[in-house]
Design an enzyme around this catalytic site. Structure first.
Site, mmCIF file in Angstrom:
data_model
loop_
_atom_site.group_PDB
_atom_site.id
_atom_site.type_symbol
_atom_site.label_atom_id
_atom_site.label_comp_id
_atom_site.label_asym_id
_atom_site.label_seq_id
_atom_site.Cartn_x
_atom_site.Cartn_y
_atom_site.Cartn_z
ATOM 1 N N TYR A 1 0.795 -1.122 -0.002
ATOM 2 C CA TYR A 1 0.009 0.153 -0.183
ATOM 3 C C TYR A 1 0.868 1.233 -0.119
ATOM 4 O O TYR A 1 1.740 1.320 0.907
ATOM 5 C CB TYR A 1 -0.904 -0.212 1.286
ATOM 6 C CG TYR A 1 -1.378 1.347 1.634
ATOM 7 C CD1 TYR A 1 -2.514 1.847 0.900
ATOM 8 C CD2 TYR A 1 -1.276 1.657 2.809
ATOM 9 C CE1 TYR A 1 -2.959 3.167 1.356
ATOM 10 C CE2 TYR A 1 -1.936 2.882 3.415
ATOM 11 C CZ TYR A 1 -2.824 3.525 2.599
ATOM 12 O OH TYR A 1 -3.077 4.737 2.840
ATOM 13 N N LYS B 1 -12.813 0.260 6.078
ATOM 14 C CA LYS B 1 -13.078 -0.696 4.939
ATOM 15 C C LYS B 1 -14.405 -1.485 5.078
ATOM 16 O O LYS B 1 -15.176 -1.629 4.479
ATOM 17 C CB LYS B 1 -11.980 -1.245 4.447
ATOM 18 C CG LYS B 1 -10.551 -0.579 4.587
ATOM 19 C CD LYS B 1 -10.358 0.467 3.667
ATOM 20 C CE LYS B 1 -9.035 1.192 3.548
ATOM 21 N NZ LYS B 1 -9.101 2.321 2.935
ATOM 22 N N ILE C 1 -6.784 -4.717 7.955
ATOM 23 C CA ILE C 1 -8.180 -3.821 7.811
ATOM 24 C C ILE C 1 -9.259 -4.248 6.788
ATOM 25 O O ILE C 1 -10.333 -3.791 6.550
ATOM 26 C CB ILE C 1 -7.351 -2.527 7.581
ATOM 27 C CG1 ILE C 1 -8.714 -1.315 7.966
ATOM 28 C CG2 ILE C 1 -7.006 -2.300 6.037
ATOM 29 C CD1 ILE C 1 -8.008 -0.096 7.784
#
Lengths: 506, 538
Positions: free
Chosen positions: A220, A343, A307
Site C-alpha cells: 500500500y 473498509k 483492515i
C-alpha cells in the site's frame, strides 16, 4: 645514517597520500562512529538536503539579523523535515488522487471527468448505513430520553485512547469478522482516529530513527508516509513475484534481512497486510506460522495490517494473526494487529482505527500517544450503538459481501474481455491487473507511460505497480467499489480505447 | 638525499601524519617534524588531520541527497532517553548467534523502541497523578462526598446545558440533512485537513471571539483533532530534532508532551516572576535566547499562550509588538496559543496576535496561531483544533500531516451547523462569559477569605493562587508537600506551580469551571482545614 622513520614513505611522497591520510583518518572516523553509537540520544544533524527549496532563500546568519531593523529580514525558515513533507506529491498514487478529486466523473453532470479507481473506498452499501444512521442517530448520541447518558458523555473530555464501551464493542466485532474462534481482549485495544495514525504510532513504538521494517511488495503506497515521515524509520521492500502469485517467500525475507544487516541497518520488524493490499490474496496458516518462526528467530516484531479482513469475496478462509498466536505457543509480545472500520464498515469519514497489541509496553506507550490522534466522542457514541446492533451488523455484512463479490465478478470479467488478467485474489476492494501486454517498454518508464495515458486520455485513475514498489512492471491496482454496476461498462470502454490505440500504433 | 625533501604540497594538504624525520647532516625545515620526533606528536599528528577529515565527512553528509526523511532521532529528553535504554539493558542481549540457536518460544522478549520507553519513562508528574486520582475516585455531591474534587482540568462545564439543548434540537439535521451529499458527506473519505465549510465557520467564530476587527482567512486554517496535535504538528514543522523553543514559564503542563515527545524538540523555560505579575519581559527572553545559543542550541521560536494558561493574564498590544520585534530580530517563529481567547471574564481587552500582524503589513510568515473549540465552545470531547498560519510552507506540510490527526466527519458536520447558528452562538458566548465571570468572582472571593491571594486574571478557566504562606519550606519540596496534602488529605486535585515550571514555589492553579456553585463552599472548607493544620504546625 639510515634512520627508521615511521611513515617515512608518506613524507617522501611514495603512496603517501593514501596511506598517510586515509589510515589515521579512517581510524578516527571509526572512533567517532563508535562514540556516536554509544551516545544515547545526541540527535543527528538533520539532513538539509531536502530543504533545498528553502535554501534558495537568503541564508540566515546571526550577524545579519542583529543588524537588520524591523521588517528588513530574510524569510524565516521552517524545519527541514517539514520541507521534506511539504514537497509536492511525486508519487503517481497521490497525483492520481488529486486529479480525480479535482475533476470527478459524474454520469450526469460531468461525464468526461476522471473516474476514481485509485481509492480503496467502499460505496456499495452507503444506503444501509444511511438508513441505520437516520433511524438511530439521536438515540445513540444523546441517549434515550431520561437515559443516563448526559451531554457531558459526548462534550466533555474522554480517555484519548477510546471509551471502554467502544473497545468492548470493537473486540466482539473483530471476532465476528475474523472468525468466531478468535477472541479479542478489549484491554489490548487502543483506538485511534483511523488506521493511519495506528500504523504511525506502532512505527514510533517499535523502531527508533534509522531502524527498518521489512515489507513484502507490492504494498500500500500510504505506508511510506505512515511508517516513515515523522518517525525516521526505513522500509525495506521484500520482493514478491507474479510467478508465486505475489505471495511472500521466507527465503527472500531472510535474504532481505541479511542484506539489511550487512548495510548496518537494524531491522525491527516485518509489516504485512493480510488480506494483501494491493493484490488481495491471503496469507495461509502455514505462511503465518513460518513468519512467526522467522520473527522469533530474529527476535523482531510483526505488524499485521488486517483492515480488509471483513471485505472478502472469495471462497478461501481468512486466518488472522491473532488466531495463530492464540493457537500455538508463540511469544506473543512481538505481534501487533492493525484494524479499522474504514473498509469493512465503509465509514472512512468516521476515522476509527484500532491498534491491537500483545505487548504491554507498546500498549502503554500507544495509549499515551493517542493524545495526538483521538476519535471524537460523538463519533464513538455513534459507533458503539452501531456495533452493538447485532441484527444490523449481520445484515450489513451479508449484503456487503454479496455486493462486493458481484461487482468484483463483473469488473474482472470486463477486464478479461480486453485480454487483461488479474492476480488470483479473495479479498479487498480492488483487483490487481496485469497490463504488461499493453506497455511499450518493459520497465517502469513503460508502466508510467501507460498510467499517464489512462489518467489523461482515458481519464481513469488507477494505481501503477511502481507506486506500490512492485518489482515487475505493468501491474495496476483498480479499486472498483467506488463504482456502481452501471459505471463498469464505461470504465471498460475507456480502457478498450487505450488498448486499441496501443495495438494499432505498435 | 631525496629523503629530506619536504613533503610536497599535496601531501601537506591532505594532512599526513608523517613528518620529515630522518634528517642527519643537513637541517631541513620539515613540516610536522615534531610529530615524528615524538614531541607533542600524538596530539598534533593525529588530531589535526583527523579533525579535518571529519569535517569533510560532515560536509559530504550534509550535501548527500538523503532519501530518508530527516525525522527526529530518538527522544525528546535526553535524560529519560538514557533511562529508557537502561530499561532495555537488563534484558538478555540479543545476538544473532543466540537467536539462531534458540528453538521456537525460547527467544527473549522483543524490544520496543527507545523513544517508546522514554514516553513510558516520562512517568507521572503531579499533574498526571492528580488527574488519575480524580478518575479513580471522583467527588459527587450525593454519591461520593469524600471523593476527590477536580480542580486540575481545564474544562468548562458551566454552559454544557446550552450545548446539550442545541444538540437535542439540531443534531439530526446537522449530521444528515442540509447537505446535498447526504450520507456520503459523513461516511466517505473527506479532506483530512478539514471540510472547507468548517474552516469558514471556524474563521468566522474566531473573528467573533477575538474581536470583530480581526479577519481570519479560511484558507490559512488547518483543522486537527484537538489543539494538542496542532501544537505537535507546528513543533514538527518549525523545528528539527535538537532545536528548541523558548516558552515563558509558568506554562501549561501538557506542553512538554505536545512539543517534545515525538519531535525531539526542546523547551527552554523563560522564567517570569510574581513581581512582574508573571508578565514576560523581553530582557529575560533575550537572556534565555543567548544562553541557549551558548549551549549550542538552535532556538527556532517562542511559544506563548494568550490568555496565559495558568496565570490568566493577557498580553498587551505593546508587549505583542515587542515580541514580534524580538522574533524578527532573531529571525525565529512565534506560536501564539489563543485557545482561551473566547473565555474572558475580566474587563481588559484581548488582543490577538493576528490583529498585530494584520496591522503591520510585513513579514507575517513567522506567526502561527493555535486555536480550538475545546475551551470556548466547551466541546473538548469533539476534538476540534486549528492551526492558523501565515506561512505557506507550514500550511502545506501541516495539511499533509493531518492524516494522523483528523476530525471525524459527523463531528465536523455538527460543528458546521452549530457555528453557523449565529443566534445560538451569540447567546452561548454571552451566557458563557457571564457564568464564567460569576464563578470566577465567587471562587476568588472564597480564596481571599482564607487569606490566599490570586494574581489578577482576565481569561481562562483557572486562577493562579499564591499559597506560599502555607508551605513549610520555601522550595519545590515544600510546594510538593502541600500539593500532596491537598490531594490526599483535603482531596482536592490542584496543579502545583512546579508542574508548570514556575520558578517561584508555592503557586497553584485552580480550575474552577468543572465545579458548580454549590461545590465552592465544599472546596473552601477543605482548603481551610489544610491551612489551619499548616498554621498550627508552624
Amino acid at each position: 645514517m639510515r634512520l627508521i622513520v615511521p611513515l617515512q614513505g608518506v613524507v617522501q611522497g611514495r603512496g603517501g597520500l593514501i596511506l598517510g591520510s586515509l589510515i589515521p583518518c579512517a581510524l578516527y572516523y571509526c572512533l567517532q562512529l563508535y562514540l556516536k553509537r554509544r551516545r544515547p540520544s545526541k540527535p543527528d544533524p538533520p539532513s538539509p538536503s531536502q530543504s533545498s527549496s528553502n535554501l534558495a532563500e537568503l541564508p540566515r546568519t546571526l550577524s545579519r539579523s542583529s543588524l537588520s531593523t524591523r521588517g528588513s529580514m530574510g524569510r524565516v525558515r521552517i524545519s527541514s523535515r517539514a520541507s521534506w513533507v511539504a514537497k509536492p506529491n511525486d508519487s503517481p498514487y497521490y497525483i492520481g488522487l488529486d486529479r480525480a478529486s479535482e475533476d470527478p466523473y459524474d454520469r450526469v453532470d460531468n461525464p468526461d471527468g476522471v473516474i476514481q479507481l485509485g481509492l480503496s473506498e467502499n460505496r456499495l452499501c452507503l444506503d444501509l448505513i444511511e438508513k441505520w444512521v437516520s433511524e438511530n442517530l439521536m438515540e445513540s448520541i444523546v441517549g434515550t430520553e431520561g437515559g443516563d447518558l448526559s451531554i457531558s458523555g459526548i462534550a466533555a473530555y474522554q480517555p484519548f485512547d477510546g471509551m471502554t464501551e467502544l473497545k468492548v464493542a470493537m473486540a466482539s466485532f473483530m471476532s465476528q469478522i475474523m472468525g468466531r474462534s478468535v477472541s479479542f481482549d478489549p484491554s489490548q485495544i487502543v483506538l485511534t482516529s483511523g488506521a493511519t495514525p495506528a500504523v504511525e504510532i506502532l512505527s514510533f513504538c517499535l523502531a527508533d530513527h534509522g531502524n527498518a521494517f521489512l515489507v513484502p511488495t507490492p504494498y500500500y503506497p500510504g505506508f511510506d508516509r505512515d511508517m516513515r515521515w515523522r518517525t525516521g524509520v526505513e522500509l525495506i521492500p521484500v520482493h514478491c513475484r507474479s510467478t508465486d502469485n505475489f505471495t511472500l517467500n521466507i527465503t527472500v525475507l531472510d535474504q532481505a534481512y541479511g542484506q539489511a544487516r550487512k548495510r548496518g541497518v537494524k531491522v525491527q520488524g516485518v509489516l504485512i497486510s493480510n488480506p494483501s493490499n494491493p493484490v488481495g490474496n491471503l496469507l495461509s496458516r502455514e505462511m503465518l506460522c513460518s513468519l512467526l518462526d522467522f520473527a522469533q528467530e530474529k527476535n523482531i516484531h510483526i505488524i499485521s495490517d488486517e483492515i480488509f479482513a471483513g471485505s472478502m469475496y472469495g471462497s478461501e478462509e481468512f486466518v488472522s494473526m491473532a488466531e495463530i498466536v492464540d493457537s500455538e505457543d508463540f511469544e506473543k509480545s512481538r505481534v501487533h494487529i492493525i484494524y479499522g472500520l474504514s473498509k469493512d464498515l465503509s465509514i472512512p469519514g468516521f476515522r476509527v482505527g484500532v491498534l491491537y497489541s500483545y505487548n504491554e509496553s507498546v500498549l502503554a506507550a500507544a495509549k499515551k500517544l493517542t493524545r495526538f490522534s483521538p476519535i471524537s466522542s460523538l463519533t464513538q457514541r455513534l459507533i458503539i450503538s452501531m456495533l452493538s446492533d447485532t441484527r444490523f451488523i449481520q445484515e450489513y455484512l451479508q449484503i456487503n459481501k454479496k455486493r462486493v463479490k458481484d461487482l468484483y465478478d463483473l469488473f474482472v470479467a470486463g477486464l478479461q474481455q480486453l485480454g487483461i488478467n488479474c492476480a488470483k485474489s479473495s479479498a479487498g476492494l480492488y483487483c490487481w491487473a496485469d497490463m504488461s501486454g499493453l506497455i511499450r517498454s518493459y520497465g517502469e518508464k513503460g508502466e508510467l507511460e501507460l498510467w499517464d495515458k489512462l489518467l489523461n486520455t482515458a481519464k481513469i485513475n488507477v494505481t501503477p505497480g511502481s507506486a506500490c514498489h512492485c518489482i515487475e512492471p505493468g501491474w495496476f491496482r483498480c479499486c472498483f467499489t467506488t463504482l456502481t454496476p452501471e459505471d463498469v461498462p464505461v470504465v471498460i470502454d475507456r480502457i478498450r480505447k487505450v488498448t486499441e490505440t496501443i495495438k494499432s500504433s505498435s | 638525499m631525496t629523503r629530506t625533501r619536504p613533503a610536497d604540497p599535496s601531501t601537506n594538504r591532505s594532512k599526513s601524519t608523517g613528518g620529515g624525520g630522518g634528517t642527519t647532516v643537513m637541517r631541513v625545515i620539515v613540516p610536522l617534524q615534531g610529530v615524528v620526533q615524538g614531541r607533542g606528536g600524538l596530539v598534533l599528528g593525529s588530531l589535526i588531520p583527523c579533525a579535518l577529515f571529519y569535517f569533510l565527512q560532515l560536509y559530504l553528509k550534509r550535501h548527500r541527497s538523503n532519501p530518508n526523511p530527516p525525522t527526529p532521532p530518538p527522544s525528546p529528553e535526553s535524560e529519560s532517553e538514557q533511562a529508557g535504554q537502561l530499561v532495555e539493558l537488563p534484558v538478555l542481549p540479543r545476538s544473532l548467534s543466540r537467536a539462531l540457536l534458540s528453538p521456537r518460544g525460547a527467544g527473549g522478549p522483543v524490544y520496543v523502541s527507545g523513544r517508546a520507553n522514554s514516553v513510558l519513562k516520562g512517568g507521572e508528574s503531579p499533574y498526571d497523578v492528580g488527574l488519575r486520582k480524580v478518575a479513580e475516585d471522583p467527588y459527587d455531591e450525593l454519591g461520593n462526598q469524600n471523593g476527590v474534587i477536580q480542580l486540575g482540568l481545564d474544562e468548562n462545564k458551566l454552559s454544557l446545558d446550552l450545548v446539550g439543548d442545541w444538540l437535542v434540537d439540531n443534531a439530526k439535521d446537522a449530521i444528515l440533512g442540509g447537505d446535498e451529499l447526504g450520507i456520503s458527506g459523513i461516511v466517505c473519505y473527506q479532506p483530512l485537513d478539514g471540510l472547507m465549510e468548517l474552516k469558514v465557520a471556524v474563521a468566522g467564530f474566531m473573528s467573533q471571539v477575538m474581536g470583530k476587527s480581526v479577519f481570519f482567512d479560511p484558507s490559512q486554517i488547518v483543522l486537527t483533532a484537538g489543539a494538542t496535535p496542532a501544537i505537535e504538528i507546528l513543533s514538527f514543522c518549525l523545528a528539527d530534532s535538537g532545536n528548541a523553543f523558548l516558552v515563558p514559564a509558568p506554562y501549561y503542563p501538557g506542553l512538554d508532551r505536545d512539543v517534545k515527545w515525538r519531535t525531539g524538540v526542546e523547551i527552554i523555560p523563560v522564567p517570569c516572576r510574581s513581581a512582574d505579575k508573571f508578565n514576560l519581559s523581553i530582557t529575560a527572553l533575550d537572556r534565555a535566547f543567548n544562553q541557549a545559543k551558548k549551549r549550542g542550541l538552535k532556538v527556532r521560536g517562542i511559544i506563548i499562550s494568550n490568555p496565559s494558561n495558568p496565570v490568566g493574564s493577557l498580553y498587551s498590544r505593546e508587549s505583542l509588538y515587542n515580541l514580534l520585534d524580538f522574533a524578527r530580530e532573531k529571525n525565529i517563529h512565534i506560536i501564539s496559543n489563543e485557545i482561551f481567547s473566547g473565555s474572558m471574564h475580566g474587563s481588559e481587552e484581548f488582543v490577538s496576535m493576528a490583529e498585530i500582524v494584520e496591522s503591520e503589513d510585513l513579514d507575517r510568515n513567522r506567526v502561527h496561531i493555535v486555536y480550538g473549540l475545546s475551551k470556548d465552545l466547551s466541546l473538548p470531547g469533539f476534538r476540534a483544533g486549528a492551526i492558523y498560519s501565515y506561512n505557506k510552507n507550514v500550511l502545506a506540510a501541516a495539511k499533509k500531516l493531518t492524516r494522523f490527526s483528523s476530525i471525524s466527519s459527523p463531528s465536523q458536520r455538527l460543528l458546521i451547523s452549530m457555528l453557523s447558528d449565529t443566534k445560538f452562538i451569540r447567546k452561548f458566548i454571552d451566557t458563557s462569559r457571564e457564568r464564567l465571570r460569576a464563578m470566577y468572582l465567587k471562587f476568588v472571593t472564597g480564596l481571599n477569605q482564607l487569606g490566599i491571594e490570586c494574581t489578577k486574571s482576565n481569561g481562562g478557566f483557572s486562577c493562579w493562587a499564591d499559597m506560599s504562606g502555607l508551605i513549610r519550606s520555601y522550595s519545590e519540596k515544600g510546594e510538593f508537600e502541600l500539593w500532596d496534602r491537598l490531594l490526599n488529605v483535603a482531596k482536592l486535585n490542584v496543579t502545583p506551580g512546579s508542574s508548570c515550571h514556575c520558578i517561584e514555589p508555592g503557586w497553584f492553579r485552580f480550575c474552577f469551571t468543572t465545579l458548580t456553585e454549590k461545590d465552592i463552599p465544599v472546596v473552601m472548607e477543605r482548603i481551610r482545614k489544610i491551612s489551619e493544620t499548616c498554621k498550627s504546625h508552624s
